[in-house]
Design a protein around this motif. Sequence first.
Motif, PDB file in Angstrom:
ATOM      1  N   GLY A 198       0.786  -1.225   0.000  1.00  0.00           N
ATOM      2  CA  GLY A 198       0.000   0.000   0.000  1.00  0.00           C
ATOM      3  C   GLY A 198       0.812   1.266   0.000  1.00  0.00           C
ATOM      4  O   GLY A 198       0.250   2.366  -0.130  1.00  0.00           O
ATOM      5  N   PHE A 199       2.142   1.140   0.178  1.00  0.00           N
ATOM      6  CA  PHE A 199       2.975   2.330   0.174  1.00  0.00           C
ATOM      7  C   PHE A 199       3.084   2.933  -1.221  1.00  0.00           C
ATOM      8  O   PHE A 199       3.432   4.105  -1.359  1.00  0.00           O
ATOM      9  N   LEU A 224       1.366   4.311  -4.509  1.00  0.00           N
ATOM     10  CA  LEU A 224       0.081   4.951  -4.795  1.00  0.00           C
ATOM     11  C   LEU A 224      -0.778   4.117  -5.738  1.00  0.00           C
ATOM     12  O   LEU A 224      -2.010   4.148  -5.659  1.00  0.00           O
ATOM     13  N   LEU A 225      -0.127   3.341  -6.586  1.00  0.00           N
ATOM     14  CA  LEU A 225      -0.901   2.522  -7.520  1.00  0.00           C
ATOM     15  C   LEU A 225      -1.638   1.401  -6.807  1.00  0.00           C
ATOM     16  O   LEU A 225      -2.709   0.980  -7.247  1.00  0.00           O
ATOM     17  N   TRP A 226      -1.083   0.894  -5.699  1.00  0.00           N
ATOM     18  CA  TRP A 226      -1.694  -0.225  -4.976  1.00  0.00           C
ATOM     19  C   TRP A 226      -2.633   0.246  -3.867  1.00  0.00           C
ATOM     20  O   TRP A 226      -3.289  -0.569  -3.222  1.00  0.00           O
ATOM     21  N   LEU A 227      -2.694   1.529  -3.632  1.00  0.00           N
ATOM     22  CA  LEU A 227      -3.470   2.045  -2.501  1.00  0.00           C
ATOM     23  C   LEU A 227      -4.954   1.665  -2.573  1.00  0.00           C
ATOM     24  O   LEU A 227      -5.536   1.276  -1.550  1.00  0.00           O
ATOM     25  N   PRO A 228      -5.611   1.745  -3.707  1.00  0.00           N
ATOM     26  CA  PRO A 228      -7.033   1.342  -3.743  1.00  0.00           C
ATOM     27  C   PRO A 228      -7.242  -0.120  -3.343  1.00  0.00           C
ATOM     28  O   PRO A 228      -8.223  -0.442  -2.640  1.00  0.00           O
ATOM     29  N   LEU A 229      -6.321  -0.999  -3.757  1.00  0.00           N
ATOM     30  CA  LEU A 229      -6.446  -2.413  -3.381  1.00  0.00           C
ATOM     31  C   LEU A 229      -6.205  -2.605  -1.886  1.00  0.00           C
ATOM     32  O   LEU A 229      -6.803  -3.475  -1.254  1.00  0.00           O
ATOM     33  N   THR A 230      -5.340  -1.773  -1.312  1.00  0.00           N
ATOM     34  CA  THR A 230      -5.090  -1.846   0.130  1.00  0.00           C
ATOM     35  C   THR A 230      -6.332  -1.442   0.917  1.00  0.00           C
ATOM     36  O   THR A 230      -6.698  -2.081   1.922  1.00  0.00           O
ATOM     37  N   LEU A 231      -6.984  -0.397   0.486  1.00  0.00           N
ATOM     38  CA  LEU A 231      -8.214   0.032   1.160  1.00  0.00           C
ATOM     39  C   LEU A 231      -9.304  -1.032   1.058  1.00  0.00           C
ATOM     40  O   LEU A 231     -10.066  -1.246   2.009  1.00  0.00           O
ATOM     41  N   ALA A 232      -9.379  -1.712  -0.086  1.00  0.00           N
ATOM     42  CA  ALA A 232     -10.364  -2.779  -0.243  1.00  0.00           C
ATOM     43  C   ALA A 232     -10.052  -3.947   0.687  1.00  0.00           C
ATOM     44  O   ALA A 232     -10.965  -4.566   1.263  1.00  0.00           O
TER      45      ALA A 232
END
Length: 201
Positions: free
Chosen positions: A95-96, A98-106
């Motif tokens: 999640g660090f 920015l591209l993976w952040l939406p998947l981290t929130l999910a």
Amino acid sequence: MASTSATTSSAPILSPATTSTTHHSLQFSTKLSFTKLPSIPSSRTNRPHSKLHVSSPTNKPTATTSKSTSKPTEETIFFDGGAHYGDLVANLLLGFTLLWLPLTLAAVSRAFFLRYRFTNLRVTVISGLTGQDRSDFSYKVIKDVQVVPRFVGEWGDIVITLKDGTKVDLRSVPKFREIAQYCLSMAGQSEVLKESGAKGF
């Protein structure tokens, strides 16, 4: 004097035999007075008889009543839990970026607000902040079950297809193979579990 004797001689003199005969005749007449009434003619006794059909009492228990009062099947839980913790950890590490952040929130949402429950009667999916969103369906409506392993097979997704064409996607389920096989067995299907190749997280 001659007339008086003639009158006296003309009165009947009852002898003992005559007295007994009169007594018997009185007894016979008395018996006749108490004779039985004549029987009813046969034409009256041959009247057709009507049959009365008496129904059973309404308070008599029936088979349907006994079935409805029988104890229902007790519901037992096969699995009750949320998404696999590995899904949350892996997505937090990625999640660090920015591209993976939406998947981290999910993944965070699945870890805290999603719960799966599999019993001997139904499949339940509970979601929402307070668990107010809930969907249930019986094993009888299941048409097909497929699994999609995640990471190295530690957890995976279960895709359940219902008979009306609806697809239910259960993400990051622990023990996904066992649970999917349980769903197939409860649905009365002896098919081999369909599994696709491992895909990401």
